[in-house]
Design an enzyme around this catalytic site. Structure first.
Site, PDB file in Angstrom:
ATOM      1  N   ASP A  45       0.852  -1.186   0.000  1.00 26.36           N
ATOM      2  CA  ASP A  45       0.000   0.000   0.000  1.00 26.36           C
ATOM      3  C   ASP A  45       0.885   1.231   0.000  1.00 26.36           C
ATOM      4  O   ASP A  45       2.115   1.124   0.079  1.00 26.36           O
ATOM      5  CB  ASP A  45      -0.941   0.014   1.205  1.00 26.36           C
ATOM      6  CG  ASP A  45      -2.257   0.740   0.909  1.00 26.36           C
ATOM      7  OD1 ASP A  45      -2.225   1.723   0.144  1.00 26.36           O
ATOM      8  OD2 ASP A  45      -3.301   0.322   1.436  1.00 26.36           O
ATOM      9  N   HIS A  81     -14.183  -2.226  -5.989  1.00 25.56           N
ATOM     10  CA  HIS A  81     -15.434  -1.512  -6.262  1.00 25.56           C
ATOM     11  C   HIS A  81     -15.231  -0.014  -6.457  1.00 25.56           C
ATOM     12  O   HIS A  81     -16.137   0.675  -6.932  1.00 25.56           O
ATOM     13  CB  HIS A  81     -16.454  -1.751  -5.134  1.00 25.56           C
ATOM     14  CG  HIS A  81     -16.069  -1.154  -3.816  1.00 25.56           C
ATOM     15  ND1 HIS A  81     -15.357  -1.857  -2.876  1.00 25.56           N
ATOM     16  CD2 HIS A  81     -16.283   0.078  -3.292  1.00 25.56           C
ATOM     17  CE1 HIS A  81     -15.161  -1.077  -1.823  1.00 25.56           C
ATOM     18  NE2 HIS A  81     -15.714   0.089  -2.043  1.00 25.56           N
TER      19      HIS A  81
END
Length: 355
Positions: free
Chosen positions: A221, A257
């Site tokens: 990340d 998403h």
């Protein structure tokens, strides 16, 4: 008969027009701290006890009673009669709204989610949704009314950004508990190494290592979003080849998403490349909503929640939630041969992708 149909239609319209009152009433009692007051009291409380504990003027006791009556009906508080006195207690839903939930072994908070979704910046797009639909200039309704994308807003508004990331932490804590279930064991059988892509503070990765000590987890990340307690690879650009050693599995939790079809295909191709040279059995593990699930279709409330979540994605990110057919199209386009969807994560599913 025609009059009855008219009255039913009118009631239906009124009910949905007034639904926002439920949300805002819930926000009000949370801002007042009523769930925490009842919890700290240790037993159900009368209206007069609540008024005293809240330090509000007695003239507001009846408005408070009416607010509580609505939320009792909605299932957020219980109501009992003790010696002709009405007393209010907590329900499982209001227990999840405690500022520090001590009812489970793992601290889980849903409060940030409620405050985030009902934040002024998140509510504003709905005032201009029709204008956004007529416009070709803006990627999302959020961007049109707030003057910047949600990601830029998160960076520029510290309080909003804090709420956003607190919500992600809560969600990760919940998923961390769920992946420890016995049903998940077969998902992680044979997996010795895993990369949690977009794993933030590594909460899910830690939970997996605790439940399955044979798995070595790496978190990928942006550096400022990751924890120092795990093996972290900084940079975390999902649209570039993932620079990691060959791994048995890549994990994507509530990541996809937020992106459109083209972006998802690029992300999945990069994940596939990361496991291509792995031992036989390498896979990508995805935790996301899958619309129109067979079990879900039996529960009207779950369907409505998912459909509202889909429209929320549209308004905020201009992205969409997907059903299994739509997911399958993306999986095939990214070069995966087959997949398996397991529906035991409440409103979300666990998807296993195989090269």
């Amino acid at each position: 008969m025609e009059d009855e149909l008219f009255l039913e239609a009118q009631a239906h319209i009124w009910n949905h027009t007034l639904k926002y009152i439920n949300s805002m009433s819930l926000k009000c009692v949370v801002e007042l701290g009523i769930p925490d007051i009842i919890h700290n009291h240790g037993q159900p409380m009368s209206l007069s006890q609540l008024v005293e504990a809240l330090h509000i003027h007695p003239s507001k006791s009846q408005p408070l009673a009416r607010l509580m009556r609505l939320l009792v009906h909605s299932g957020f508080f219980s109501q009992t009669q003790q010696q002709l006195v009405t007393k209010y207690g907590l329900t499982p839903s209001s227990r999840l709204l405690l500022r520090r939930n001590t009812t489970t072994t793992t601290t889980i908070e849903t409060l940030p989610f409620l405050v985030l979704i009902l934040h002024q910046a998140m509510m504003a797009p709905w005032e201009s949704m029709s204008s956004w639909l007529r416009s070709e200039e803006y990627g999302s309704a959020f961007e049109m009314v707030n003057g910047k994308s949600v990601w830029k807003y998160i960076g520029d508004e510290p309080d909003f950004g804090s709420l956003f990331y607190q919500t992600l932490v809560y969600d990760s804590q919940l998923i961390g508990k769920l992946v420890k279930r016995p049903e998940c064991r077969e998902v992680f059988d044979g997996v010795k190494s895993m990369v949690d892509v977009g794993g933030g503070e590594g909460i899910v990765a830690k939970a997996i290592e605790e439940a399955f000590p044979h798995i070595n987890c790496i978190v990928l990340d942006l550096p400022y979003q990751t924890t120092k307690d795990l093996n972290v690879i900084g940079g975390g650009n999902l649209f570039e080849p993932i620079q990691i050693p060959p791994t048995d599995a890549v994990l994507l939790v509530s990541v996809l998403h937020k992106y459109n079809d083209e972006e998802i295909i690029r992300i999945l191709k990069n994940c596939k490349d990361a496991i291509t040279n792995s031992n036989e059995g390498g896979k990508v593990i995805i935790i996301e909503a899958v619309l129109e699930k067979e079990k879900q279709m039996e529960h009207k409330e779950s369907i409505e929640t998912e459909l509202c979540g889909d429209v929320l994605m549209m308004a905020t990110f201009n992205t969409t939630k997907r059903n299994e057919k739509e997911w399958k199209t993306l999986f095939l386009a990214a070069g995966f041969s087959h997949h398996k969807i397991t529906s035991f994560l409440g409103l979300r599913s666990l998807i296993q992708l195989y090269p």
